[in-house]
Design an enzyme around this catalytic site. Sequence first.
Site, short mmCIF file in Angstrom:
data_model
loop_
_atom_site.label_atom_id
_atom_site.label_comp_id
_atom_site.label_asym_id
_atom_site.label_seq_id
_atom_site.Cartn_x
_atom_site.Cartn_y
_atom_site.Cartn_z
N HIS A 8 9.20 2.26 -12.22
CA HIS A 8 8.51 2.38 -11.01
C HIS A 8 9.24 3.18 -9.91
O HIS A 8 8.81 3.64 -8.89
CB HIS A 8 7.90 1.07 -10.21
CG HIS A 8 6.79 0.58 -11.06
ND1 HIS A 8 5.61 0.60 -10.61
CD2 HIS A 8 6.86 -0.25 -12.21
CE1 HIS A 8 4.71 -0.04 -11.45
NE2 HIS A 8 5.39 -0.60 -12.65
N ASP A 16 12.03 8.05 -3.29
CA ASP A 16 10.87 6.78 -3.51
C ASP A 16 10.30 7.36 -4.94
O ASP A 16 10.11 8.37 -5.10
CB ASP A 16 9.83 7.07 -2.49
CG ASP A 16 9.41 5.45 -2.26
OD1 ASP A 16 9.51 4.82 -3.21
OD2 ASP A 16 9.19 5.36 -1.13
C1 GDG Z 1 7.95 0.57 -5.81
C2 GDG Z 1 8.61 2.06 -5.79
C3 GDG Z 1 6.03 2.98 -6.18
C4 GDG Z 1 3.47 -2.95 2.58
N1 GDG Z 1 3.76 -3.50 3.65
C5 GDG Z 1 2.36 -4.40 3.66
C6 GDG Z 1 1.84 -4.24 2.33
N2 GDG Z 1 2.67 -3.20 1.84
C7 GDG Z 1 2.18 -2.58 0.63
C8 GDG Z 1 1.68 -1.22 0.81
C9 GDG Z 1 1.84 -0.70 -0.75
C10 GDG Z 1 3.07 -1.37 -1.33
O1 GDG Z 1 3.28 -2.63 -0.28
C11 GDG Z 1 4.48 -0.66 -1.16
O2 GDG Z 1 4.31 0.36 -2.22
P1 GDG Z 1 5.43 1.50 -2.30
O3 GDG Z 1 4.85 2.61 -3.26
O4 GDG Z 1 5.47 2.17 -0.85
O5 GDG Z 1 6.65 0.91 -2.50
P2 GDG Z 1 7.89 -0.19 -3.08
O6 GDG Z 1 7.26 -1.50 -2.67
O7 GDG Z 1 8.87 0.19 -2.99
O8 GDG Z 1 7.12 -0.09 -4.64
C12 GDG Z 1 7.44 3.01 -5.28
C13 GDG Z 1 5.72 1.47 -6.37
O9 GDG Z 1 6.52 0.51 -6.90
C14 GDG Z 1 4.38 1.56 -7.45
O10 GDG Z 1 4.93 2.30 -8.55
O11 GDG Z 1 5.48 3.50 -5.42
O12 GDG Z 1 8.07 4.23 -5.33
O13 GDG Z 1 9.69 1.88 -5.01
O14 GDG Z 1 0.71 -0.82 -1.59
O15 GDG Z 1 0.46 -1.12 1.11
N3 GDG Z 1 0.87 -5.02 2.03
C15 GDG Z 1 0.47 -5.70 2.59
N4 GDG Z 1 0.73 -6.06 3.82
C16 GDG Z 1 1.84 -5.27 4.41
O16 GDG Z 1 2.34 -5.71 5.36
N5 GDG Z 1 -0.83 -6.35 2.18
#
Ligand code: GDG
Length: 469
Positions: free
Chosen positions: A157, A365
Site C-alpha cells: 500500500h 504517499d
Molecule cells: C495507506 C497508504 C494508501 C482520515 N481521517 C479520518 C478518516 N480518514 C481516512 C481517510 C482515508 C484514510 O483514512 C487514509 O487513507 P490514505 O490513503 O490517505 O492514507 P494511509 O492511512 O497512510 O494509507 C496510502 C492507503 O494505504 C490505501 O492503499 O492510499 O498511500 O499510506 O480513507 O478518509 N476516516 C474517518 N475519520 C477520520 O477522521 N472515518
Amino acid sequence: MARLIVVSNRVSIPDPTGKSSAGGLAVALREAFQGREGLWFGWSGKVSAHPSAEPKVIDKGHVRYALMDLTATDRREYYSGFANRALWPVMHYRIGLSEFSRADYAGYLRVNRSFAGALARLIRPDDLIWVHDYHLIPLASELRALGLANRIGYFHHIPWPAPEVIGTLPGSQDLLRAITDYDLVGVQTERDADNLRRGILQECDATQHAADVIALDGRQTRVKGFPIAIDMSGFEQAARRPATHRLIRQTVASLGSRSLIIGVDRLDYSKGIPERMESFERFLISNPDQCGRVTYLQIAPTSRSEVPEYASLSRTVSETLGRINGAHGEPGWVPIHYVTSAYPRSVLAGLYRIARVGLVTPMRDGMNLVAKEYVAAQDPEDPGVLVLSKFAGAAEQLGGAIIVNPNDKAEVAEAIGVALHMDRAERIARWRRMREVLRRYDISWWTNAFLKELAGQRRTQKARSPASV
Ligand code: GDG
C-alpha cells in the site's frame, strides 16, 4: 469459486449496527469478499502475556475472521519497531529517520512465522491468498516453507522506493527475495513497480522473464501497478446527504462568507502537515487581502503515538500551528483550525464538499485516498479544486488537480491562490476529468483486477521444505 483468504496486519470486523467507521482499506477488502466465501486473518490489536498459537475465530455471514494476539515484545519489535520505525521511513524515502535493530527484525520475522503457522492450518489447497502491506512481506516464504503451493498475492500500500534507497536498509536483500515467493505483487503506481522490479534484479540473482515478470530459482512473480480506488458511488452519495453533524454545522456557521481549505491525514510525517501549514502561511503573507477571508481546517487523527518520531511530529505541528495562528490571527478569525479526533466518513464527506480547496500535499504517499475522496464529494455544479503533491501515487491518475512539489512552499502557496480564484468553468472541466477516472477505476475494478490476475497466474511457485528457506 475459490475461497478468498485476506491477511493484513489489522482486521476490520463489521459492527453489529451495520454502521461503519472503516477506513479505506477496510472498505476495499469488504468489497473483495462480496459474493465470495472467505477468511480474513490478522492481528486482533490486543496484547497478551501468553497469546494462543491459534486464532480467535468469529463468523459473520460468509466471512470468517481469525484474530491473533501478540505479546508486548512482539508488538514492540514487529509492529512499532521493524515495520514502523525501519521499513515505513525507508519506503517513504526518509532514510535518516529509519531506526534498524536486529532484535526488531528478528521480531518481525518471528511474528510472520507464527502467523503463517496459524494460518496454514486454516487453508485449503485451492484457496486464493491475498496478503496486504509491509508488515507481512515474508509471509509467503513462511507459508511456502510449511508446504503451501497456493496462489499467493501481495499488495503493497505504500511507495516502493528506488533500489538505492531500499538498499540502505539492512535485510533488504532478504525482503526482496521474499517478494519472489508471491505469484503476483501489486503496487500503487508504475513508478513503484519499476522500482521494485529493478531492486529484485539488482539485489537477487533474478532475471526478467517478461515486461512485468521476474524469474528466480524457477519461480515467476508478476509485479504490476494496481492503483487502489475508493467506493466512488458510496462516497458521492454520502456527500449529497444533508449536513446534520455538529462539526459540519459549526464549520458552516463559523465560516460565514469565508472560503474553506481542507486537509485530512493521519498524523504522519509522510503527509507533510507542518510543511503544508507553512505553505499556507506563505500564501497569507503574499496575499494580505486574503487574511480573514479564508480558513484552513486540518483534521489529523493521532497515529502510532508510541513511535518517538510521531510524538516529535505532534510537537512540531502544535508549535507551527500556534506560531502561525499567533502571528496572523485577528479577533474573530483563526487562520488554521486543527482537529485531532477522527470523524465518521459521512462527516468527512460533508466537509470535503463545502471546502473550496482540498490540500493534499504529502512528501511521499503510496496512493492517498483523501485526494480521491475529495474529488468524489464535490458538487458537480460548483466543484472545489484539488491541490495535489506530485509525490502522491494519486497524481498519476488525477491530472485535473493542480500538481505541486510540496518541498516548494512558494509553489504550494501560489497553487492555493490559483485554486481559490479559479473560475467555475475551469473547475468543472478539471473535476469532470478526475471524476471519470475515479468512476472507471473504482473499488470493484481494483479488487476484481487484482484477484482475476492472481487467479490466472500460472503456478510456478512451489512448496518448499523448511530447510531450503
Ligand atoms: C495507506 C497508504 C494508501 C482520515 N481521517 C479520518 C478518516 N480518514 C481516512 C481517510 C482515508 C484514510 O483514512 C487514509 O487513507 P490514505 O490513503 O490517505 O492514507 P494511509 O492511512 O497512510 O494509507 C496510502 C492507503 O494505504 C490505501 O492503499 O492510499 O498511500 O499510506 O480513507 O478518509 N476516516 C474517518 N475519520 C477520520 O477522521 N472515518
